[in-house]
Design a protein around this motif. Structure first.
Motif, PDB file in Angstrom:
ATOM      1  N   ASP A  17       0.855  -1.190   0.000  1.00  0.00           N
ATOM      2  CA  ASP A  17       0.000   0.000   0.000  1.00  0.00           C
ATOM      3  C   ASP A  17       0.892   1.241   0.000  1.00  0.00           C
ATOM      4  N   GLU A  18       0.994   1.878  -1.129  1.00  0.00           N
ATOM      5  CA  GLU A  18       1.811   3.079  -1.238  1.00  0.00           C
ATOM      6  C   GLU A  18       0.907   4.301  -1.096  1.00  0.00           C
ATOM      7  N   ILE A  19       1.264   5.148  -0.202  1.00  0.00           N
ATOM      8  CA  ILE A  19       0.467   6.346   0.065  1.00  0.00           C
ATOM      9  C   ILE A  19       1.225   7.570  -0.441  1.00  0.00           C
ATOM     10  N   GLU A  20       0.594   8.304  -1.280  1.00  0.00           N
ATOM     11  CA  GLU A  20       1.196   9.544  -1.758  1.00  0.00           C
ATOM     12  C   GLU A  20       0.880  10.657  -0.762  1.00  0.00           C
ATOM     13  N   LEU A  21       1.914  11.151  -0.173  1.00  0.00           N
ATOM     14  CA  LEU A  21       1.725  12.162   0.850  1.00  0.00           C
ATOM     15  C   LEU A  21       1.167  13.453   0.232  1.00  0.00           C
ATOM     16  N   SER A  22       0.205  14.033   0.914  1.00  0.00           N
ATOM     17  CA  SER A  22      -0.380  15.305   0.463  1.00  0.00           C
ATOM     18  C   SER A  22      -0.249  16.340   1.578  1.00  0.00           C
ATOM     19  N   ARG A  23      -0.477  17.583   1.246  1.00  0.00           N
ATOM     20  CA  ARG A  23      -0.329  18.654   2.205  1.00  0.00           C
ATOM     21  C   ARG A  23      -1.603  18.835   3.001  1.00  0.00           C
ATOM     22  N   GLY A  24      -1.475  19.471   4.194  1.00  0.00           N
ATOM     23  CA  GLY A  24      -2.624  19.707   5.033  1.00  0.00           C
ATOM     24  C   GLY A  24      -3.443  20.901   4.574  1.00  0.00           C
ATOM     25  N   ILE A  56      -2.710  21.343  15.186  1.00  0.00           N
ATOM     26  CA  ILE A  56      -2.198  20.141  15.860  1.00  0.00           C
ATOM     27  C   ILE A  56      -1.423  20.576  17.101  1.00  0.00           C
ATOM     28  N   LEU A  57      -1.678  19.922  18.228  1.00  0.00           N
ATOM     29  CA  LEU A  57      -0.949  20.175  19.479  1.00  0.00           C
ATOM     30  C   LEU A  57       0.143  19.125  19.635  1.00  0.00           C
ATOM     31  N   VAL A  58       1.422  19.563  19.707  1.00  0.00           N
ATOM     32  CA  VAL A  58       2.577  18.668  19.878  1.00  0.00           C
ATOM     33  C   VAL A  58       3.080  18.805  21.313  1.00  0.00           C
ATOM     34  N   VAL A  59       3.173  17.662  22.032  1.00  0.00           N
ATOM     35  CA  VAL A  59       3.563  17.672  23.448  1.00  0.00           C
ATOM     36  C   VAL A  59       4.784  16.767  23.628  1.00  0.00           C
ATOM     37  N   ASP A  60       5.925  17.324  24.045  1.00  0.00           N
ATOM     38  CA  ASP A  60       7.144  16.543  24.312  1.00  0.00           C
ATOM     39  C   ASP A  60       8.044  17.371  25.203  1.00  0.00           C
ATOM     40  N   ASN A  78       1.815  22.532   5.696  1.00  0.00           N
ATOM     41  CA  ASN A  78       0.590  23.339   5.732  1.00  0.00           C
ATOM     42  C   ASN A  78      -0.325  22.983   6.907  1.00  0.00           C
ATOM     43  N   TYR A  79       0.267  22.579   8.068  1.00  0.00           N
ATOM     44  CA  TYR A  79      -0.507  22.392   9.292  1.00  0.00           C
ATOM     45  C   TYR A  79      -0.130  23.503  10.267  1.00  0.00           C
ATOM     46  N   LYS A  80      -1.073  23.878  11.139  1.00  0.00           N
ATOM     47  CA  LYS A  80      -0.796  24.814  12.218  1.00  0.00           C
ATOM     48  C   LYS A  80      -0.440  24.023  13.475  1.00  0.00           C
ATOM     49  N   VAL A 126      -0.465  11.186  10.141  1.00  0.00           N
ATOM     50  CA  VAL A 126      -1.380  12.318  10.303  1.00  0.00           C
ATOM     51  C   VAL A 126      -2.404  12.336   9.173  1.00  0.00           C
ATOM     52  N   GLN A 127      -1.923  12.104   7.941  1.00  0.00           N
ATOM     53  CA  GLN A 127      -2.814  12.099   6.795  1.00  0.00           C
ATOM     54  C   GLN A 127      -3.853  10.994   6.917  1.00  0.00           C
TER      55      GLN A 127
END
Length: 699
Positions: A571-578, A583-587, A604-606, A694-695
């Protein structure tokens, strides 16, 4: 004096009287002188005197004989009267004529009461028919021996089982004159017999228990000759009872007399008991580890007679203890390795992200710069693989599992070995047609087989035979109990056998310990077999090893068999833009939050970032209507990922979450949280892996 001697004395006296009578007649017929007449009288008086003396002597002898007869008669009467058994004399019809004292005591009546009574009245009513048969038998055969009758009288005051012996005495006409009966009370004998039967039954039950028990129970004399050998010993050692009894136990069960064995014998003789572990050998030569308990047995006068030995086979227990200790050592080392891996993965994750972002942000890099970025990516991946290798032997790192054809796996290893190994090593394979497949990490399985064949090569510096075989086997309950984590199931058994130098028995239990090696410095890290054990356990399998110095070594790897057919899905997935999703990133690692934020923003994600769970909850509460996805590190200070996720789900049960961690156990934790977690990423992850997941969630 006998009767015949007495008759002879009477005859002689009559003869002397006859002689005197004849002399008197002769004197009357002839004339004789005064002197002749006086001589005849004198002669007659002498004869009469002799006869009187003889008669007096004979009379005294008769009196003495009568006294002797009376004493003898009294003695026989006393024997008759005071005999311990009852004695009766009856006529031919069974009427009692004489009875001794013992008979009266047994029947609890006076002796005089018995005279004239039928013997039948003292027989229990239920057995009178048997008594009549006994009387008939006496008439016909003249005697009976040891017949039993129940004696009964006075409404049960007399009631006991009796043993009868009788003979019939015939009169001068050959008919039965009287019957002589001897009887005794056999109540105590019968009670003793019943008790004996009960004891015998108890002994049989105890003997059955001795045979039921799985322990070996052995009795030896003081010269080690086997006197008793139960069924447990037969099963444990393989020797049948007829093969073992009479043989020397030390020669049968030991290859040599060890100091421990001599100490055990000395201790049990001096102190009465001994307990310890011994290594004994079965009939087939297999060595077993035995807990042996010895007890000294004494004879009636308190002298040592024999030694009772109870053996328990603890071989499987020892193997499990060894595996458990090995697991505990790996777990301790794994705890240390996990902490190091967490920090290394946090360092490598930003590097991997930057490597992918730089060509996108600066598309005009020259070839040299791109080559350097590629080299950086390659080394970062190698660093990640190194972390995974360190965690492999602790079971703390897992890659994606796929279907692996065992036959193809072995053929690949064979080709590599034939190309790389010296020609002095003869490499063969033996793969069963139905060996099938397993589910696992193909790279890891290649690694463990390469580890085994390389070890086999090193064990044969002057050449030898290397055989790789595979077969499908079924592991039953008994076999499964010997290995922690093993289950009753079908397994694929991959066997690697060499004819090398072998592994000494004193170190074979340590070969799976981390950093243990017998190779020279610089030629081995000591992690090979530790990693192998970790990989096999992570696949739900186990390992067995057998070796003999100078003969060779055999490793057997058991992996759960996969039933069914093979299907490969690409299954090959062609990545696309947001489309501007927030999105909240916690680390807690700033570098990771920055590179993750940059990667997402470039597509193109916030992005909002937080350094711990408390900040994440505050930000999510403020922007819960705008935040579409939360990327959450599972291991953070102040508030961990699990607690933070639970809190966010309380605020919004529909919140979508991707969990990230450098440890596989975090993935296991996430899996226990169910469908509320939409994805998991193992550090270090690439930009493509992050964007692809994410996609997938936003679709």
């Amino acid at each position: 004096m006998t009767k015949e001697n007495f008759k002879q004395a009477i005859v002689k006296a009559h003869q002397r009287l006859e002689n005197l009578s004849q002399l008197a007649s002769l004197a009357a017929e002839k004339y004789i002188g005064q002197d002749s007449h006086r001589e005849l009288l004198q002669q007659a008086m002498t004869e009469i005197s002799i006869s009187l003396e003889e008669l007096q002597q004979q009379n005294e002898e008769l009196i003495n004989t009568r006294h002797l007869l009376e004493a003898e008669s009294q003695r026989y009467y006393d024997l008759f009267n005071f005999a311990p058994d009852g004695y009766l004399l009856t006529d031919a019809t069974g009427i009692i004529q004489e009875a001794n004292y013992a008979a009266a005591q047994l029947l609890k009546v006076r002796q005089s009461y018995l005279i004239g009574k039928p013997l039948a009245v003292f027989v229990h009513q239920t057995q009178r028919q048997k008594f009549r048969q006994i009387m008939l038998q006496l008439q016909q055969q003249g005697q009976i021996r040891r017949e039993e009758l129940q004696i009964f009288h006075e409404e049960g005051s007399t009631d006991f089982p009796a043993e009868l012996t009788a003979i019939a005495v015939q009169d001068s006409q050959g008919k039965t004159g009287n019957l002589r009966w001897l009887f005794r009370d056999v109540s105590e004998q019968q009670a003793a017999l019943r008790e004996r039967h009960q004891q015998d039954q108890k002994i049989r039950e105890q003997a059955a228990l001795l045979d039921i028990t799985t322990d070996a129970i052995i009795v030896e004399d003081l010269h080690n000759q086997i006197l008793f050998w139960n069924q447990g010993a037969e099963k444990m050692y393989g020797w049948q009872v007829q093969e073992a009894q009479g043989n020397n136990a030390w020669e049968l069960l030991f290859k040599k007399t060890s100091p421990l064995l001599l100490t055990a014998q000395k201790t049990v003789i001096e102190h009465g008991t001994w307990q310890g572990e011994l290594h004994k050998f079965r009939k087939d030569g297999v060595e077993r580890i035995i807990t042996s308990r010895w007890t000294l047995m004494l004879d009636a006068v308190g002298l040592p007679k024999s030694i009772l030995i109870i053996d328990t086979d603890i071989t499987e227990k020892k193997q499990l203890e060894t595996q458990l200790l090995r697991s505990q050592r790996l777990e301790s080392l794994g705890t240390l390795a996990s902490g190091i891996a967490h920090d290394l993965n946090n360092l490598l994750t930003p590097i991997m992200g930057i490597v992918h972002l730089l060509p996108l942000k600066y598309p005009h890099f020259d070839d040299v710069s791109l080559q350097m970025l590629k080299m950086l990516e390659t080394n970062a991946k190698r660093g990640g693989d190194l972390v995974g290798q360190i965690l492999s032997f602790t079971g703390g790192y897992e890659r994606e599992h796929t279907i692996v054809l065992v036959s193809q796996l072995i053929e690949d290893i064979k080709q590599i070995a034939q190309q790389a190994f010296p020609k002095l090593i003869d490499i063969k394979t033996d793969i069963a047609p139905n060996v099938g497949m397993v589910v696992g990490d193909s790279t890891a399985l290649h690694q463990i087989l390469m580890n085994l064949v390389v070890n086999a090569r090193d064990a044969m510096p002057y050449g030898g035979n290397l055989c790789i075989s595979a077969a499908k086997v079924f592991i039953d309950e008994n076999h499964a109990r010997m290995h922690i984590g093993a289950t009753v199931n079908s397994y694929v058994r991959i066997t690697v056998t060499d004819t090398g130098v072998g592994i000494p028995s004193k170190i074979i239990d340590r070969i799976f310990d981390p950093f243990f090696t017998t190779k020279e410095v610089g030629k081995g890290t000591g992690l090979g077999l530790s990693i192998l054990m970790g990989i096999v356990k992570s696949h739900g399998g186990f390992v067995e090893v057998a070796s003999e110095v100078g003969i060779g070594t055999k490793f057997q790897v058991y992996l759960p068999s996969k039933e069914g057919s093979i299907s490969q899905v690409i299954d090959e997935i062609e990545l696309s833009r947001g489309h501007g999703e927030l999105i909240l990133v916690v680390d807690d690692e700033v570098a990771i939050t920055q590179i993750t934020k940059t990667t997402l923003e470039f597509s193109n994600y916030k992005v909002l970032t937080a350094q711990n769970g408390i900040e994440a909850i505050a930000l999510y509460t403020e922007h819960k209507d705008e935040i579409r996805l939360v990327v959450m590190d599972m291991m953070m200070p102040l508030m961990g990922g699990e607690t933070t996720i639970s809190t966010l789900q309380i605020i919004n049960p529909q919140v979508q979450i991707i969990a990230i961690s450098g440890l596989a156990r975090s993935e296991a934790l996430v899996q226990t949280m169910g469908t509320s977690i939409q994805g998991f990423l193992v550090k270090p992850f690439t930009a493509n892996e992050l964007l692809s997941l994410v996609q997938t969630i936003f679709r």
